[in-house]
Design an enzyme around this catalytic site. Structure first.
Site, PDB file in Angstrom:
ATOM      1  N   HIS A  37     -14.752  -3.928   0.187  1.00 20.35           N
ATOM      2  CA  HIS A  37     -14.815  -3.247  -0.663  1.00 20.35           C
ATOM      3  C   HIS A  37     -16.097  -2.881  -1.680  1.00 20.35           C
ATOM      4  O   HIS A  37     -16.123  -2.236  -2.614  1.00 20.35           O
ATOM      5  CB  HIS A  37     -14.005  -4.620  -2.083  1.00 20.35           C
ATOM      6  N   ASN A  95       0.686  -1.500  -0.148  1.00 22.05           N
ATOM      7  CA  ASN A  95       0.221   0.177   0.567  1.00 22.05           C
ATOM      8  C   ASN A  95       0.753   1.474   0.236  1.00 22.05           C
ATOM      9  O   ASN A  95       0.661   1.878  -0.918  1.00 22.05           O
ATOM     10  CB  ASN A  95      -0.932   0.199   0.886  1.00 22.05           C
ATOM     11  N   ARG A 154     -13.897   2.775   4.506  1.00 22.26           N
ATOM     12  CA  ARG A 154     -12.128   1.703   4.770  1.00 22.26           C
ATOM     13  C   ARG A 154     -11.291   2.280   4.447  1.00 22.26           C
ATOM     14  O   ARG A 154     -10.203   2.741   5.796  1.00 22.26           O
ATOM     15  CB  ARG A 154     -12.276   0.244   3.389  1.00 22.26           C
ATOM     16  N   HIS A 211     -14.893   2.836 -15.563  1.00 19.02           N
ATOM     17  CA  HIS A 211     -14.786   1.987 -13.586  1.00 19.02           C
ATOM     18  C   HIS A 211     -15.629   1.270 -13.639  1.00 19.02           C
ATOM     19  O   HIS A 211     -15.786   0.932 -12.503  1.00 19.02           O
ATOM     20  CB  HIS A 211     -14.282   3.120 -12.501  1.00 19.02           C
ATOM     21  N   ARG A 251      -4.753   1.672 -13.494  1.00 23.68           N
ATOM     22  CA  ARG A 251      -2.951   1.730 -12.794  1.00 23.68           C
ATOM     23  C   ARG A 251      -2.814   0.537 -12.657  1.00 23.68           C
ATOM     24  O   ARG A 251      -3.371  -0.230 -11.721  1.00 23.68           O
ATOM     25  CB  ARG A 251      -3.287   2.587 -12.057  1.00 23.68           C
ATOM     26  N   ARG A 299     -10.020  -4.080 -14.595  1.00 19.11           N
ATOM     27  CA  ARG A 299      -9.096  -5.418 -14.180  1.00 19.11           C
ATOM     28  C   ARG A 299      -9.392  -6.512 -14.030  1.00 19.11           C
ATOM     29  O   ARG A 299     -10.047  -6.834 -13.667  1.00 19.11           O
ATOM     30  CB  ARG A 299      -8.421  -4.967 -12.252  1.00 19.11           C
TER      31      ARG A 299
END
Length: 684
Positions: free
Chosen positions: A590, A44, A562, A433, A403, A373
């Site tokens: 998530h 992270n 979160r 997205h 990214r 992704r």
């Protein structure tokens, strides 16, 4: 009402990462899992520097006018970040040392090259000669070297050398530690019941003398260094190049991007450090962090399974949805009822099976998917390729600028195109997205639409780690508007109108504000008003202002965030005292869910979007209403369970101290465990 009080989002992100570090420190977490949390924390932090710190460095070059956007000078924010990172580095080191001691109590030892017994040393020498040495290509540091082209986020050994023919002459060299080709960890043999692990860095230290001896050098020491570069993907505007070529060129430029952080072994000789840092040309805004002997702790996410079973989480076997029976049609089930899947509590194979069925079903004509992704060896992508080969019209809206996933997405874009899939590279000026699938099927001379709308990526790897939900439905209120959104990707000069879906950048901000205003109206009329917001990040200033206003009006508000959290729950001058929590547990939270009481006619939405300016204004996102009453109750129940959590939830207060939250529960209540139990019971 204008409160205009916010927390800096970069500092709030560091507070989130410190919650991850808490899990590594928590003795109730199994020991090997604590090591993995150290790896997550490190990974992270790497991304934080590559993205957020790099952006601040760029903004620092724009002059003082940028303060009006950031609410402070970039240099001031960078200084605060550096101070906080150094504090966290000390905390990290202390946690790591404690973990090592706890490992030793379990007869597991991380040893270095000086602690090998003769048998182990011989084993390591053989491993070095056969596996490691062929991967090493040392570079002598001199004026003509390419040290300024060090690979981003790799680790290197800076080697202190002395020339044997002239003992007064010293040299320096660099060698990359090949963790991209070899495991960072090597288990070495033992004659007792202990287990011993040596890091690849130390395996190289064992073999370094024989590499340099042939050149008449004596190795005086080897010290780990690591460089982090700006990860912003600069895309040029040359209309003569294809988009895929532009992204590829941007990736090449990223490899030589400006450095934003340099981490080094604090024991490195000053002269050697001076040689290295001088060639890296650091500026006053760069972060130089002295650390321990080892770096790139992100590799510890893949720490080997050693010791007894109690050192790791007992696996939770994913529970199949009771209505999705193996070898039976999923499409026929969705035709009868909506299905909600909870990952990773339920298996991602359901999604792959749906696409596989659509690829083979002779009545299916069209399959469309948005891809952000995906796993490198993606079953989702292979299912799309198979569908195209079976004569289906397949469209993949593939975001090349996801990214750190750009190379994988370019690879799959080319494979899909080769198979005849229509590949659309997003929308100019917007990142796509949203998480959507559309299947068109001929039924009784009409077109039926089956859709999937979710909160997480169509990625079987992350679906086993991230908690997400996915709605499967053929309800026309949702399905027709998902179809309309896919039309926008091909004809984006026409802005669609949505009645049921909330879609960024078209109506997310206005519709969410309208929903909150409705609760404010109810509260001011003296009626019950309540809302729950569960997101990864809450930093958008306008939305924060609206939440402040709702709370002041008397709306009951529950916030579950979160990650970044810029809202200040306690503003004394305004009488504001909001309760907000963040949960860190075995799965990464998530799922994004919005719940509004709505005068008793409760509204629940699942979302791909966080409450960030980029999600509301600069991306294509889908916030989907839940129309099935049973699924709506199911999601409200999960939100209530998460709010009851008194094991893994932290209080998000003004200072972000990350105190564990106490509730009125007489017993420990872990929301992830209870949700797993609920899903298990529901699907017996």
């Amino acid at each position: 009402m204008n409160i205009y009080q916010y927390r800096n989002k970069e500092l709030s992100w560091l507070a989130f990462n410190s919650r991850v570090l808490q899990e590594a420190e928590n003795p109730s977490v199994p020991l090997i899992e604590r090591i993995k949390f150290l790896g997550i924390y490190s990974n992270n932090l790497d991304e934080f520097f590559r993205v957020r710190v790099a952006t601040l460095k760029r903004l620092a070059t724009l002059g003082k006018n940028i303060k009006s956007i950031l609410e402070d000078e970039p240099e001031v924010i960078l200084r605060k970040i550096n101070e906080r990172v150094l504090e966290l580095q000390k905390h990290f080191t202390a946690v790591y040392q404690k973990v090592l001691k706890d490992l030793e109590k379990e007869k597991i030892f991380l040893i270095d090259e000086s602690q090998l017994d003769p048998e182990q040393e011989e084993y390591v020498h053989q491993y070095f000669a056969n596996k490691v040495r062929p991967k090493l290509f040392p570079v002598i540091i001199n004026k003509g070297s390419l040290i300024n082209h060090l690979k981003d986020d790799a680790i290197y050994l800076a080697i202190d050398l002395k020339w044997k023919k002239d003992t007064s002459k010293k040299e320096a060299a660099l060698v990359k530690v090949p963790t991209d080709e070899l495991s960072r960890f090597l288990k070495v043999p033992s004659q007792d019941d202990n287990e011993y692990i040596i890091l690849l860095d130390d395996v190289i230290r064992v073999g370094l003398p024989e590499i340099f001896e042939v050149l008449n050098y004596q190795v005086l020491g080897a010290y780990t260094i690591k460089l982090t570069r700006d990860a912003e993907l600069d895309i040029d505007d040359d209309i003569g190049r294809s988009y895929i070529d532009k992204v590829s060129r941007g990736l090449k430029r990223r490899k030589q991007a400006e450095p934003v952080r340099f981490v080094y072994d604090a024991e490195i000789p000053k002269e050697l450090l001076k040689i290295v840092s001088k060639q890296l040309k650091y500026s006053k805004t760069d972060t130089l962090i002295p650390g321990g002997r080892y770096h790139n702790f992100k590799d510890f996410m893949n720490f080997p399974s050693v010791g007894k079973n109690h050192l790791m989480y007992t696996p939770w076997v994913p529970i199949r949805h009771k209505d999705l029976i193996p070898h039976q049609s999923i499409i026929s089930v969705i035709a009868e009822k909506d299905i909600l899947l909870h990952f990773p509590y339920q298996p991602f194979i359901h999604v792959i099976d749906l696409l596989r069925e659509a690829a083979l079903d002779p009545k299916v004509t069209t399959i469309k998917v948005t891809i952000y992704r995906v796993a490198f060896n993606s079953s989702i992508m292979n299912a799309l390729i198979n569908a195209s080969r079976n004569g289906k019209l397949v469209t993949a809206v593939l975001e090349l600028q996801a990214r750190f996933n750009e190379e994988s997405n370019i690879y799959w874009a080319e494979r899909l195109a080769e198979a005849g899939v229509r590949v659309i590279y997003g929308v100019q000026g917007l990142k796509v997205h949203s998480k959507t699938i559309l299947i068109r099927r001929k039924e009784d001379r009409k077109i039926a639409r089956y859709v999937a709308v979710g909160t997480g990526n169509f990625n079987e790897i992350t679906a086993s780690i991230f908690s997400d939900v996915l709605l499967l439905t053929r309800k026309p209120e949702v399905a027709l508007e998902v179809d309309k959104l896919f039309d926008f990707y091909t004809r984006n000069y026409q802005i669609p109108k949505f009645q049921n879906l909330i879609v960024s950048p078209f109506n997310s901000r206005s519709r969410l504000i309208r929903l909150i205003n409705n609760e404010i109206k109810e509260a001011r009329a003296g009626r019950k008003a309540a809302m729950t917001i569960k997101v990864n990040n809450l930093v958008d200033h306008s939305m924060i202002q609206k939440i402040y206003a709702a709370h002041k009006a008397g709306v009951e508000i529950r916030l579950m965030v979160r990650g970044m959290f810029s809202l200040l729950p306690e503003i004394e001058s305004e009488g504001i005292k909001l309760e907000a929590i963040g949960i860190i547990d075995r799965y990464l939270e998530h799922t994004r869910i919005f719940h509004f009481y709505n005068a008793g006619n409760e509204k629940v939405y699942i979302s791909s979007a966080d409450l960030m300016e980029r999600n509301l204004d600069r991306r294509v996102e889908v916030i989907c209403p839940i129309l099935d009453e049973d699924i709506k109750k199911q999601l409200i129940t999960t939100l209530n369970m998460e709010w009851r959590d008194n094991v893994k939830s932290r209080v998000l207060d003004n200072d972000l101290n990350n105190f564990y939250r106490k509730t009125s529960e007489s017993k420990n209540f872990s929301s992830q465990l209870e949700i797993y139990k609920m899903i298990t019971k529901m699907n017996r």
